[in-house]
Design a protein around this motif. Sequence first.
Motif, short mmCIF file in Angstrom:
data_model
loop_
_atom_site.label_atom_id
_atom_site.label_comp_id
_atom_site.label_asym_id
_atom_site.label_seq_id
_atom_site.Cartn_x
_atom_site.Cartn_y
_atom_site.Cartn_z
N LEU A 38 1.21 -1.38 0.32
CA LEU A 38 0.18 -0.07 0.00
C LEU A 38 1.20 0.57 -0.39
N PHE A 39 1.61 0.63 0.02
CA PHE A 39 3.67 2.21 0.32
C PHE A 39 3.23 3.08 -1.72
N ALA A 56 -0.05 5.66 -1.40
CA ALA A 56 0.04 6.75 -0.45
C ALA A 56 1.29 7.27 -1.02
N LEU A 57 2.36 7.09 -1.45
CA LEU A 57 3.87 7.66 -1.88
C LEU A 57 2.61 8.35 -3.24
N VAL A 58 2.29 8.00 -3.74
CA VAL A 58 2.06 9.14 -5.09
C VAL A 58 0.73 9.68 -4.44
N GLY A 59 -0.42 9.14 -3.53
CA GLY A 59 -1.23 10.50 -2.63
C GLY A 59 -0.82 11.64 -2.19
N PHE A 60 0.35 10.75 -1.25
CA PHE A 60 0.97 12.44 -0.54
C PHE A 60 2.06 13.15 -1.04
N GLY A 61 2.54 12.50 -2.23
CA GLY A 61 3.30 12.90 -3.23
C GLY A 61 3.10 13.89 -3.43
N ILE A 62 1.96 13.90 -4.26
CA ILE A 62 0.77 15.47 -4.71
C ILE A 62 0.97 16.30 -4.41
N LYS A 63 0.57 15.98 -3.44
CA LYS A 63 0.73 17.14 -1.95
C LYS A 63 1.59 17.59 -2.17
N ALA A 64 2.49 16.78 -1.57
CA ALA A 64 4.14 17.05 -1.15
C ALA A 64 4.73 18.54 -2.36
N GLY A 65 4.30 17.88 -3.51
CA GLY A 65 4.85 18.35 -4.69
C GLY A 65 5.63 17.95 -4.72
N ILE A 66 6.76 16.25 -4.30
CA ILE A 66 7.39 15.80 -5.13
C ILE A 66 8.47 15.95 -6.86
N TRP A 125 4.06 3.82 10.86
CA TRP A 125 2.51 3.04 11.23
C TRP A 125 2.55 1.69 10.70
N LEU A 126 3.03 1.49 9.32
CA LEU A 126 3.05 0.87 8.29
C LEU A 126 3.98 0.19 7.99
N PRO A 127 4.29 -1.53 7.75
CA PRO A 127 5.45 -1.54 7.26
C PRO A 127 5.70 -1.28 5.44
N ASP A 146 10.46 -3.20 1.26
CA ASP A 146 12.35 -3.18 0.50
C ASP A 146 12.84 -1.77 -0.04
N SER A 147 11.98 -1.78 -1.67
CA SER A 147 12.52 -1.10 -1.98
C SER A 147 12.16 0.51 -1.54
N ALA A 148 11.03 0.66 -0.40
CA ALA A 148 10.27 2.09 -0.49
C ALA A 148 11.84 3.41 -0.34
N GLY A 149 12.86 3.10 0.79
CA GLY A 149 13.39 4.22 1.29
C GLY A 149 14.19 3.99 -0.19
#
Lengths: 480, 213, 651, 302
Positions: free
Chosen positions: C201-202, C205-215, C255-257, C260-263
């Motif tokens: 699910l990460f 979250a990355l895309v959803g929050f990433g758009i908000k953050a402006g990555i 909170w969530l696992p 491995d490649s997330a970081g």
Amino acid sequence: MKEIFLIAIPLLAAGAAFAWPGERTRPWLLPAAGGLHAMLALWLLVNPPVLAADAWFGFDPLARAVLPMVSLLFFVCSIYGVAYLQIRPERKNRIFVTALLVMLGLLSLALQAQNLGLLWVAAEATTLVTVPLLHFNGTARAFEASWKYLLIGGTGIALSLLGSFCLGYASLHSGGNGNLNFTALVAQGASLTRPWLITAWVLLLAGYGTKMGLAPMHTWKPDAYGEAPGMVGALLAGGTTTMAFVAILRVKQVVDAAGAGAMTERTLLAFGLFSMLVAALFLLGTPDFKRMLAYSSVEHMGILAVGAALGGAGIWAALFHVWTNGLTKGALFLSAGNIRRAAGAQTDDKVAGMAWRSPASARIFVVGILAVTAFPPFGVFFSELKIILATFQTNNTFAATAFLGCLLFAFFGMTRLVFAIVDGRPRAAARKTNERFPELPGIIVPPLLFLALSLWLGLATPSLLREAWTAAARLLIPTP
Amino acid sequence: MNGTMNLLIGLAMGLSLVALASSRLPSVIRAAAFQGMILGTLPLLLEETFHGLVVAVAIGTILVKGFIIPNLLRRALRAANIDREVEPLLGFVPSLLLGAAATIGAAALASELPLRPEHARSLLVPGAFATVVCGFILLIARTKAISQVCGYLILENGIYLFGLLLINTTPLLVEAGILLDLTVAVFVIGIIVDRIQREFDTLDTRKLNSLRE
Amino acid sequence: MTPGWLLLIAGVGLVTGIFSAFKSPRAWLAVTLVGAVAAFAAAVWMLASGAVWDWQPDFVIGGEMLHLQLDGISAFFLVLLSVLGGAGTLYSSEYWNDKNHPASAPPGRAWWNGLLLNMGFVLLCANGLHFLIVWEIFTVCAYFLVSLERQRREARAAGWLYLAASHVAMICLFAFFALLAARTGSWELGPMREHSGLASLFWLALVGFGIKAGIFPLHIWLPSAHANAPSHVSAIMSGMAIKMGIYGLVRFTGWLPAPDSAGWVVATLGVISAVLGVAFALGQHDLKRLLAYHSVENIGIILIGLGFAMIAASHGNPVWGQLALAGALLHVWNHGLFKALLFLGAGSVLHATGTREMSRLGGLWRAMPWTASLFALGATAITGLPPLNGFVSEWLIYLGLFDAVSAHGPAAYAAICAAVFLGVTGALALACFVKVCGVVFLGLPRGKIAEHVHECGWRMRLPMLVLGAACVAIGLAPILFWPALATAAATWQPALAGANILPSAPLVALGAFHLALAALVILAAIFLWRRVQCNGVSRAGTWDCGYAAPTPRMQYTAGSFAGIITGWFAWILRPEQHAHLPKEIFPARSDFAEHTPETVLESVIEPAGSLVMRVSAAVRRLQHGRVQSYIFYLLLGLAALAILAVMGGAK
Amino acid sequence: MTIALDIFLRLAVWLLLAPLLPGIINKVKAWVAGRRGPPVLQLYFDLAKLWRKGVVLSTAVSPMHILGPAMAWVAIIAAALLLPVGPAGASLSFRGDALLFVYLLAFARFCIALAALDTGSAFEGMGVAREVSYAVLAEAAIITALLTLCVQSGSVSLATMLAPSAGAGAALLAAGLFGVLLAENCRVPFDDPNTHLELTMIHEVMVLDHSGPPLAAILHGASLKLLIFAVLLTEAVLPLGKLSLLQAIGALVALVFVVAIVIGLVESLLARLAFRRVPLLLTTAFLFCLFALLVAWKGGMP
């Protein structure tokens, strides 16, 4: 037998309206009958009657789960209707008021019908009684819309009759006694002859799907919604479509009981997603804000179909969505009607700057659009979220992805158009007149009421309604 | 009994093809009306004993489908002073070929579907499907509003034919529903045709396309 | 007085602010400021005590029980929210007052309070459904604030772009939370690190929050929204709203696992955002758009820290991960402070001159000494120069990266790249802010606009002073802020709580050095100033190598200044040049203009959008008004339905 | 107290020795060109004279014009204090001071650049643009160099980073750092400190409008920066940690002297590069540092 009054009150009122002499006082019959109807419907919601075993119609769990919404929708629209007919004294309202009341009676009948044949008769009669409502404005465009509505809707309803016959024959062929009551059909269960059952499902889904407005049978919708007065649009989008959806649910119950549940779910899912896709593509480019509402309705019918395809939780969410969508659409159609009157046109090349010309309606319209595109805390957000949850719970990842994608594009299209109409500089012709559209309380309060209802449904869904939906879902999908 | 019925149903199927092939509106209306009359007599043949209600249905059907509606249509035709030529979107020969193909297809489909023994040798099911499809072809392939109304009538005739399968067992409400609705439908259509005439000076539905994207 | 009561006061203050926004601006100002102060107090309380405030009343909203929680991470972000909210509130009472903006000021105040309130609720919500609700309401409030000047077409377009991009984010979060609820069976949020099925699910979250953050590739909405919003809105958007995306990432990676490649992905995105963000910033001539791109850059820096912290967490808790995390978190604060300061400064410039075009400004320091010096302070801080706060957080991240390199772990190669790019980013940012300060505030006024400027009033100046003071305070005494940082970092992953990383990051020594440096800088400046005065000063025109009639128009422009670097990045900036260069012996009038487009938006999103629109146009042609075809469609639908029904073995 | 004394003494050494280096370089250049050249102590005389002179200020400038040089000067001194002197170590040393060192030099650059832009002159804008642009590449190189030292020593503190032997990559690192030294201090082939053609200069053009004490601060700061880089280069390459104190200081002084001579020779023998070639040269310097890092990485593998 109090439920018979749900049908009788409007029909009697219709008779009274037809005979009523006063052109200015006649519209008051609408809220009077609507109010009585709504009170009775809510009373029945709280105190559901026991259904007679072989009744032709009755306030069963499914009717209980949706009929009060239609009643509420009609009541609030009827309040609007009084003010609306007052600002349009140039049109005679005898037929209009009568037809509206007849429509309410027929909708109550169709939603309560426990018999396939009776359901069909009520649905067909609703189609016919809608025609005078559609050409209330009496313009060439209104006639064109009515003609298309009648021809396409008539064809659809003919298909559903053929489907009803097929289902009857399926019952007959497997040794039934020709009783088309839903309980009797469900009781026949798996013994229903499979090929006839499938034929019946195909025809009934296509037929009632036409009435409901699933793509590609939706083509009458933009024309009808685009030309009808706002309150008629609201009743079509929230009432008639609900009736067709309930019809599909009832038939689905029979077909599921006969063991073809996988097929009903597959077809409903496919048609639901296709409707959403078509609606999204149309919404992206449509320049006409009343037709936009029609495509949005197609989208939401698709959502209902998807919900209905997802088993118990999905049906629960779909019934929830019937309420939220119907009431939110009410606010949209009524405010769009106001804007249409204020602007004198309904396409974005002619309409702009409505935030100045009709500020209250424009604001309601914007909020309504946000509400209908699933912005919290309005009801649609919660019901759509429940449907998405149901897709994930049933591991329909593809459906969920397509669903969300369509929601996204529909949102793009709708907000683009709405903000173009609401903001911006008023067009030159409109600037010259420079007069504000009189936004009387009578045409502003009803849409606000709808928004409030939508908000209330989302934030504090009454446990009574939750329980009613649960009961209906359990009726349709007995094994959880 | 079955033989007579099949003969009549065959005649009705032929009449839909006639309607498809007709190049003039009055003959289309006539074909539809005649088909309606034939269908009206069928319930009488189905029953061994004449049930009162069945007789009433038969008489009603013959009256409505055979006389009232065709008359209304003819009146509209006269009142509007329409050009009597049928303007097809799809030519007559292709329409006819399609109709024939539909008839064969309907027969094939009907043989796929299981029937009760008393219906097994009857042409009811293939006849019904064929008529419905021919109705659709008329609806899709003709431009004039009146020919579309005729198409719709033929479609309804097909459905009625199918309904005869159930006439013994289901309460007659369904049949009554058809009659009622059909009448009102055509009545309303008639009004609209009238209005279309006034608004657009033609009954050509090709002109009815101001509502579009 | 407990945190709960303080939060209640804050909430009540903001809500009453919404109602008083239309009637009484003074009452609005008072209650909103009280709300901000109360929220600040509550957040500081929680950070100081390290406790968790958890409130579960018997109250159902939308079918879910209300559950509010203020733990280390949310308190950490709440501090920033309350500081920026308070500063922006005071600032807007002068900047966007009823006199200048009679139509938009009252609704602006109401939306403002709505924004603050809902961002606060996002930080507090511990239920997925409620999180989604307040998240979306905050987005809508921000939309109405961005497009507050609705009569301007650009503001409307920017607002719509923001809303559309946010909706993409919303759809991802819809899916994220729904999947979370479907897989855990509950909307309740909280640590579920052992539930390994949630790792995938990460990405949502990355895309959803990433758009908000402006990555970087997802930042398309950011420049125009920040540029066209009123400046106090730009400040809160850039300072806080995009941090909500970071909050989401921090919260849910904690909170969530995570896979491995997330970081690695986060760190890579961080590097890309940092370098390209600043490269795009260099190409801008619009003051606020330039600042907006620096938000992309700084989000990148934060993500580098967060990404390496995630890598470290998945490799078993080395200290360098904590350093990177602490740096990232501190940079959240820092960027919020100095970026808000810069936007408020830019707002003051806009207020005084009416333009954001840098090429029409110049020499503003004379008329606006306060704004100029506070802006310069913010510029020094954002460039990451000692002794200010920007350096402290970048220093922590650098230490994490250097330790990762010397640890010879699997992250070492990545850390080398990240460190080098971080250095490059710093140098680029320096170039960019030298350009901004020089072109806008120094030199001579370039046009008529700059001649009638005036300094802003105290209500605009005080917020800038407060933010500037906060920047200085974090820079000079970072150790004072360490407990807050440690609490937040420990909340992220409790496994990281035990180790004390202060030995690896001697903040006391750094603070002392900064303090001494600051003192010496001031002393030396005074000394040199006095020496100059003592030696005697004579005034003359700028020496222009013998050119007799220099005019202000001969000054170096922002475009020429950045020309060398934008040339290096031309492959992505794709600058559009319009040149009429002098050719003849007696050259005619010549001109040269350069414009940096929104590359991602204009070369990727817009072509894709027009493709979709072409499909839509083609499909819409099917609704052509001929009823025959409509019936044919009906028949086709019937046929499709039949095939679908018979398919799949419906025997 | 001892620490204060220590700092004071080191400060005195740094401040006093710094202006010597440009003198040596100029002497070497004069010697190669066959001239007598200015005295080695010329810069001391210049500074003393400037310190006493009055100031001509442009009408355009803000106080930044004077404050900038002062701030930059302090920043460079602070950087110098972080740099260890052979085995004597640094007076101020803590973990992470290497990065502080880099950023202090950046801070100095920032101040000088703003002071230059203050005049509103196109020439000074040009110079600043070049200065800050090329610094980007120099920054990458110097961070890489620090990473190399970090890998070798496992430390992030200059005092320990510079102590051990440079190892296998010493030559590469020396080459890279020498490139950075030339660029950061505006020597040929990046810049020509002697030219007076404004269009071609970087550093010199930035200070065109400075005069009097501020100019003195700038010049002294520049010489100090040169010394810092020379010392850094020397210590990064030489294994000073293994020598005794006296030997180490001797070696340090000798090598700094050698560096100065090499700079002088380079300035005499090479021509200034065209500006568009400058990034190429700086990238080469960066690559030298990067290869040094890789060599150190392999060497440092357990």
